[in-house]
Enzyme design. Structure first.
Site, PDB file in Angstrom:
ATOM      1  N   GLU A  65      12.435 -16.096 -74.807  1.00  0.00           N
ATOM      2  CA  GLU A  65      12.098 -17.352 -75.495  1.00  0.00           C
ATOM      3  C   GLU A  65      13.293 -17.907 -76.271  1.00  0.00           C
ATOM      4  OE1 GLU A  65       8.368 -17.209 -77.577  1.00  0.00           O
ATOM      5  OE2 GLU A  65       7.304 -16.388 -75.842  1.00  0.00           O
ATOM      6  N   GLU A  77       4.850 -12.992 -70.477  1.00  0.00           N
ATOM      7  CA  GLU A  77       3.826 -13.302 -71.466  1.00  0.00           C
ATOM      8  C   GLU A  77       3.035 -14.505 -70.963  1.00  0.00           C
ATOM      9  OE1 GLU A  77       4.990 -13.887 -75.521  1.00  0.00           O
ATOM     10  OE2 GLU A  77       6.598 -12.390 -75.423  1.00  0.00           O
TER      11      GLU A  77
END
Length: 360
Positions: free
Chosen positions: A181, A286
């Protein structure tokens, strides 16, 4: 504490923190064209576009069920809930409070590696921060200074020690989601403060870890879906140091639809096309519910997407508000997930990576 020395509840709270441009934020066609044409992704309709659709197939899958070693038995418990499905992928993270965390606790690395070695079809996915403290609200200027220090080799020894431990414990084929991320604002290991330095630092870390004899690591470049704080293409460090092109994909923003998640700038369609042009598989380390509550349609569409593209693996985030087995807040979604995943035999063979991995 667990989950990188944080509680699961604290982790969920961190996920609530959104970037300056949240994933799924609608953009006009003009804004979309400008965003895409300014980076490495071509605007929709540009030719040639790679073929990305695949026939329906099983994908290696698992779930994030907790970081510390005592969460490992939860994989078997969740598999039992899924009528003894073959959960081939274990997903965990290193804590990022200090450099000792990045080097890895021997007991934790050893037990996760032991889980992986007990079945040749399994694979361990390990989230590795690039800087510490990784969740310390470090300002951009300091992140830039840390990246510069990293590029001078100041932190090399920590990644070298981690790589040596993983190989020694039998985890030399671990999939590493390095600086995941990076296109957002939550973590210190982020790209926006200095994209050029961030890419150089990624390359340096990969070089250090690949220097260890016996390693067969796969490096997974995993942004969050959509146009976040910075287009993730501006952070891409190069085909020779990336084996899998991942994406964390949660059901957000509020009111978002799956079709929007596919079509948005730097969304799911851009991910699979970007990867296909480079001969690399995609992943979803995720994914899960978030801003739209108990949403079985998102679950159904996400699983279908993963099963019809070149997906190396997928691991759902299985705690509230995202998951299904450990979270009782999403009963309708849990029913759909179980219907679609129960009894799955998983995929044949190990997690696929790009050709560069096979040559190492």
């Amino acid at each position: 504490m667990r989950l990188g020395r944080l509680t699961l509840a604290a982790a969920a709270l961190l996920l609530v923190t959104t970037a300056s441009v949240p994933s799924g934020t609608p953009l006009s066609q003009t804004e979309r064209h400008a965003a895409l044409s300014s980076d490495a992704v071509q605007p929709r309709g540009a030719a040639p576009r790679p073929v990305v659709q695949r026939a329906m197939h099983e994908v290696p899958f698992g779930a994030f069920v907790g970081s510390w070693d005592n969460y490992i038995p939860n994989i078997a418990r969740m598999a039992s809930w899924l009528n003894n499905a073959n959960m081939q992928v274990g997903h965990t993270y290193l804590a990022g409070n200090g450099w000792q965390d990045i080097e890895g606790e021997p007991m934790v690395l050893g037990l996760w590696s032991q889980w992986r070695q007990s079945d040749p079809g399994r694979r361990l996915v390990l989230g590795v921060p690039m800087l510490v403290p990784n969740e310390g609200n470090v300002p951009d200027a300091e992140v830039a200074r840390l990246l510069a220090r990293g590029n001078q080799g100041e932190f090399d020894q920590h990644f070298l020690r981690l790589a040596r431990k993983l190989v020694a414990f039998g985890g030399g084929d671990t999939v590493i989601t390095l600086g995941w991320e990076m296109n957002g604002v939550t973590y210190t290991s982020r790209c926006k403060p200095d994209p050029a330095a961030w890419k150089a630092y990624w390359r340096r870390i990969v070089g250090v870890m690949r220097s260890v004899p016996g390693q067969r690591f796969s490096f997974d470049f995993t942004p969050t879906r959509g146009l976040d704080a910075i287009p993730w293409t501006r952070c891409y460090p190069g085909d020779d140091v990336v084996d899998i092109i991942g994406m964390d994909s949660y059901d957000q923003p509020a009111g978002g639809t799956f079709d929007e998640y596919v079509a948005e700038p730097y969304g799911l369609q851009d991910q699979v096309e970007f990867a296909a042009k480079r001969g690399k598989p995609v992943s979803y380390p995720e994914w899960g519910l978030f801003r739209n509550g108990d949403n079985p349609e998102f679950v159904r569409r996400m699983l279908e997407w993963m099963r019809t593209h070149d997906t190396a693996y997928q691991t759902v985030t299985d705690y509230c508000p995202h998951g299904f087995w450990q979270c009782k807040d999403n009963p309708r979604s849990a029913t759909v997930y179980k219907q679609l995943m129960a009894g799955s035999s998983g995929a044949v063979g190990p997690v696929r990576t790009s050709p560069q991995s096979a040559l190492r």
